[in-house]
Design an enzyme around this catalytic site. Structure first.
Site, PDB file in Angstrom:
ATOM      1  CG  PHE A 149       3.395  49.093  45.076  1.00 55.98           C
ATOM      2  CD1 PHE A 149       2.239  49.537  45.712  1.00 55.98           C
ATOM      3  CD2 PHE A 149       4.098  48.040  45.661  1.00 55.98           C
ATOM      4  CE1 PHE A 149       1.799  48.969  46.903  1.00 55.98           C
ATOM      5  CE2 PHE A 149       3.675  47.462  46.847  1.00 55.98           C
ATOM      6  CZ  PHE A 149       2.522  47.934  47.468  1.00 55.98           C
ATOM      7  CE  LYS A 173      12.133  49.757  37.521  1.00 55.19           C
ATOM      8  NZ  LYS A 173      10.795  49.287  37.980  1.00 55.19           N
ATOM      9  CD  GLU A 176       7.447  46.274  37.961  1.00 55.71           C
ATOM     10  OE1 GLU A 176       7.916  47.313  38.497  1.00 55.71           O
ATOM     11  OE2 GLU A 176       7.866  45.138  38.255  1.00 55.71           O
ATOM     12  CB  SER A 226      11.217  44.722  49.299  1.00 56.97           C
ATOM     13  OG  SER A 226      11.828  44.259  48.105  1.00 56.97           O
ATOM     14  CB  CYS A 281       8.343  52.582  53.953  1.00 58.31           C
ATOM     15  SG  CYS A 281       8.450  54.366  53.878  1.00 58.31           S
ATOM     16  CD  GLU A 382       7.862  46.064  54.586  1.00 57.13           C
ATOM     17  OE1 GLU A 382       8.608  45.530  53.741  1.00 57.13           O
ATOM     18  OE2 GLU A 382       7.730  47.290  54.679  1.00 57.13           O
TER      19      GLU A 382
HETATM   20  P1  NAD Z   1      10.035  46.019  45.414  1.00 59.84           P
HETATM   21  O1  NAD Z   1      11.337  45.862  46.102  1.00 59.84           O
HETATM   22  O2  NAD Z   1       9.319  44.804  44.959  1.00 59.84           O
HETATM   23  O3  NAD Z   1      10.207  46.929  44.094  1.00 59.84           O
HETATM   24  C1  NAD Z   1      10.908  48.156  44.135  1.00 59.84           C
HETATM   25  C2  NAD Z   1      11.524  48.418  42.767  1.00 59.84           C
HETATM   26  O4  NAD Z   1      12.447  47.369  42.462  1.00 59.84           O
HETATM   27  C3  NAD Z   1      10.497  48.449  41.638  1.00 59.84           C
HETATM   28  O5  NAD Z   1      10.823  49.490  40.754  1.00 59.84           O
HETATM   29  C4  NAD Z   1      10.656  47.074  40.981  1.00 59.84           C
HETATM   30  O6  NAD Z   1      10.406  47.114  39.600  1.00 59.84           O
HETATM   31  C5  NAD Z   1      12.110  46.725  41.237  1.00 59.84           C
HETATM   32  N1  NAD Z   1      12.317  45.272  41.396  1.00 59.84           N
HETATM   33  C6  NAD Z   1      11.438  44.380  41.923  1.00 59.84           C
HETATM   34  N2  NAD Z   1      11.978  43.140  41.911  1.00 59.84           N
HETATM   35  C7  NAD Z   1      13.212  43.262  41.383  1.00 59.84           C
HETATM   36  C8  NAD Z   1      14.264  42.321  41.115  1.00 59.84           C
HETATM   37  N3  NAD Z   1      14.145  41.032  41.390  1.00 59.84           N
HETATM   38  N4  NAD Z   1      15.409  42.778  40.566  1.00 59.84           N
HETATM   39  C9  NAD Z   1      15.552  44.092  40.285  1.00 59.84           C
HETATM   40  N5  NAD Z   1      14.584  45.027  40.513  1.00 59.84           N
HETATM   41  C10 NAD Z   1      13.436  44.618  41.063  1.00 59.84           C
HETATM   42  O7  NAD Z   1       9.110  46.920  46.369  1.00 59.84           O
HETATM   43  P2  NAD Z   1       7.579  47.271  46.181  1.00 59.84           P
HETATM   44  O8  NAD Z   1       6.762  46.059  46.448  1.00 59.84           O
HETATM   45  O9  NAD Z   1       7.354  48.028  44.944  1.00 59.84           O
HETATM   46  O10 NAD Z   1       7.383  48.320  47.386  1.00 59.84           O
HETATM   47  C11 NAD Z   1       7.149  47.935  48.713  1.00 59.84           C
HETATM   48  C12 NAD Z   1       8.412  47.894  49.535  1.00 59.84           C
HETATM   49  O11 NAD Z   1       9.073  49.152  49.475  1.00 59.84           O
HETATM   50  C13 NAD Z   1       8.158  47.632  50.999  1.00 59.84           C
HETATM   51  O12 NAD Z   1       9.126  46.734  51.471  1.00 59.84           O
HETATM   52  C14 NAD Z   1       8.333  48.998  51.655  1.00 59.84           C
HETATM   53  O13 NAD Z   1       8.698  48.981  53.001  1.00 59.84           O
HETATM   54  C15 NAD Z   1       9.425  49.552  50.813  1.00 59.84           C
HETATM   55  N6  NAD Z   1       9.468  51.007  50.898  1.00 59.84           N
HETATM   56  C16 NAD Z   1      10.459  51.556  51.649  1.00 59.84           C
HETATM   57  C17 NAD Z   1      10.534  52.913  51.800  1.00 59.84           C
HETATM   58  C18 NAD Z   1      11.622  53.528  52.626  1.00 59.84           C
HETATM   59  O14 NAD Z   1      11.723  54.735  52.611  1.00 59.84           O
HETATM   60  N7  NAD Z   1      12.427  52.768  53.330  1.00 59.84           N
HETATM   61  C19 NAD Z   1       9.588  53.739  51.176  1.00 59.84           C
HETATM   62  C20 NAD Z   1       8.584  53.147  50.401  1.00 59.84           C
HETATM   63  C21 NAD Z   1       8.532  51.760  50.277  1.00 59.84           C
END
Ligand code: NAD
Length: 497
Positions: A149, A173, A176, A226, A281, A382
């Site tokens: 997000f 994808k 959401e 994450s 991040c 985090e």
């Molecule tokens: P998230 O892991 O909750 O979601 C990321 C994606 O995975 C979304 O599209 C979501 O719909 C999907 N998702 C969520 N739960 C899922 C599940 N149980 N099974 C399958 N798919 C699932 O992350 P977020 O809260 O949207 O974003 C924040 C996180 O992203 C933080 O941990 C941040 O550090 C990380 N991030 C990392 C970088 C990097 O370059 N390393 C860059 C941006 C964000």
């Protein structure tokens, strides 16, 4: 209430799933739209469309693909303000910050405009007598991207412009929680002349993600989010024989040496820790205060955190906007409660902030902890919010060890005036992206972005040269012409004579 659909074969697509999710304006706390949550059937339809488009798109000369990319770049520039406002309205970050993140995405499109140069391959004449050998990089097929997000434009743009310029077709994808920007980018890409089906967007949550993992026609998956989900994607995509890069969470440290320009370090830290409400991040969430600098550093930081201008993203005066959802706001506040219970000293407490006129918005003030210990949960995990922790260490070696012992390895920076200290640090530190007197060392488009340790599963970083390698496979051709071909059969291992 607006309904955000999918985008498949060059147009809006409803799909057959009846499931929807809620999209909020984080500044007002009000729901702004419903978003369709795709079923596996919906995802498979998008993949079919991408398969159908692949043959013709991958056969187009790279120059023709890059001409579409140039047009796409122009359209992004023309619609910059609209795209920025979409980011602000669904994510909450302040306008200038949203603009910066879109610029970073645009830079990847600019890099992808030069794709012909990057796909040139290598040629060696006469690797053996009258034998030539050359290598080419060919596209993989259908690629998919799953994004978080916190950067609704930039992170998808790390992926799809590179994949598509390389000759692949793509299914994105997005998160959401803020899906509209991806749909708008898909419309602009079609306007730029991209053939239907080359770029598709499917909205959804776990069901759509699992359908990506299980679809045998998807060759490669790029993920950013994450760490637990990154690990899940990495393991399951690999099990299903896909190429995968999965970028995870972070806990970025900023080492402040006693010899540094302290005001420069404090200003850098303010932006890096509290910009985008800490939902980056590459946000700095730990300050490692070395030697006798700690007291003055904490004093200077506290003064600035107390006067942070917090407000809605479209207000030009705001320096920090709201968090993404009510649930996430509560999670961040809970971490602050835990930090207090663990015995860290809360110097600035932003939990109680109440913003007049925006009391339902997902706002909190900046928080600053001192005397944080490495055994504490607020140090290990985090938080992804506007919470900065100061850890005090005696010397450089202790600082370096602290950074290297942490499970995450995304970004780090050091503030010092000493070249030897900076060089030794960058050489010894086990982190993917390092800043010396740079608080957020995000690589530009023509370098590549990625962390180490549990911040990245897989072996290729995003965009830049690593992006080209990820989205193409190498083929090496060795050839010999008539006189050689008419030779007798050889039954020994061929060596070049
Ligand atoms: P998230 O892991 O909750 O979601 C990321 C994606 O995975 C979304 O599209 C979501 O719909 C999907 N998702 C969520 N739960 C899922 C599940 N149980 N099974 C399958 N798919 C699932 O992350 P977020 O809260 O949207 O974003 C924040 C996180 O992203 C933080 O941990 C941040 O550090 C990380 N991030 C990392 C970088 C990097 O370059 N390393 C860059 C941006 C964000």
């Amino acid at each position: 209430m607006d309904l955000i659909e999918h985008f498949v074969s060059g147009k809006k697509f409803s799909g057959n799933s009846k499931n929807t999710g809620k999209v909020f304006n984080p500044a007002t706390g009000e729901q702004s739209a419903e978003v369709k949550l795709a079923s596996s059937d919906d995802l498979n339809k998008a993949v079919e469309s991408a398969i159908n488009a692949f043959e013709s798109w991958s056969n187009k000369p790279a120059l023709q693909r890059s001409r579409v990319m140039f047009k796409f770049k122009e359209l992004i520039e023309k619609n910059f303000d609209e795209l920025t406002k979409i980011i602000v309205s669904e994510h909450g970050k302040v306008y200038e910050d949203a603009k910066g993140s879109l610029t970073r995405g645009l830079e990847v499109v600019e890099y992808a405009c030069g794709i012909s140069q990057m796909l040139k391959g290598e040629f060696t004449e006469n690797v053996g007598t009258n034998v030539d050998s050359w290598s080419v990089r060919q596209p993989l097929g259908v690629c998919a991207g799953i994004t978080p997000f916190n950067f609704p434009a930039m992170v998808p743009m790390w992926m799809f412009p590179m994949a598509i310029a390389c000759g692949n077709t793509f299914v994105l994808k997005p998160s959401e929680k803020d899906p509209s920007c991806s749909i708008r980018l898909a419309e602009l890409f079609i306007e730029a002349g991209l053939p239907k089906g080359v770029f598709n967007v499917i909205n959804g949550g776990k069901e759509a993600v699992d359908a990506i993992i299980n679809n045998k026609n998807i060759s490669a998956v790029s993920f950013v989010g994450s760490t637990p989900i990154a690990k899940y994607i990495y393991e399951n995509c690999a099990k299903n024989e896909k190429r995968v890069q999965a970028l995870g969470g972070a806990k970025n440290h900023c080492v402040v040496m006693p010899d540094c320009d302290l005001d420069q370090a404090v200003n850098g830290l303010m932006g890096a820790a509290y910009g985008s409400a800490g939902e980056r991040c590459m946000a700095q969430s730990v300050v490692v205060a070395v030697g006798n600098i700690a007291d003055l550093l904490v004093k200077k930081l506290a003064k600035k955190v107390e006067i942070l201008k917090i407000g809605p993203g479209l207000d030009k005066k705001s320096e920090m906007g709201p968090l993404i959802t009510k649930e996430h706001l509560q999670k961040v506040k809970n971490y602050v409660d835990i930090g207090v219970k663990e015995g860290a000293k809360l110097i600035v407490d932003g939990r109680k902030l109440n913003l007049q006129g925006f009391d339902k918005g997902f706002f909190m003030g900046g928080c600053l902890f001192d005397h944080v210990e490495k055994s504490m949960k607020i140090y290990k995990e985090e938080i992804f919010g506007p919470v900065l922790s100061v850890v005090r260490v005696k010397n450089f070696d202790e600082a370096l060890k602290l950074v290297n012992d942490h499970e995450f390895g995304n970004g780090v920076s050091i503030f010092t005036r000493d070249g030897d200290t900076g060089r030794t640090f960058s050489n010894k530190v086990k982190i993917g992206m390092v800043g010396i007197n740079i608080p957020i060392p995000v690589p530009v488009a023509f370098h590549s972005f990625g962390g180490w340790k549990r911040s990245l599963f897989g072996d290729q970083h995003m965009h830049g040269p690593e992006g080209v390698r990820f989205y193409t496979k190498l083929k090496t051709i060795t050839s010999k012409w008539p006189s050689g071909l008419r030779s007798d059969p050889e039954f020994t291992m061929p060596t070049m004579k």
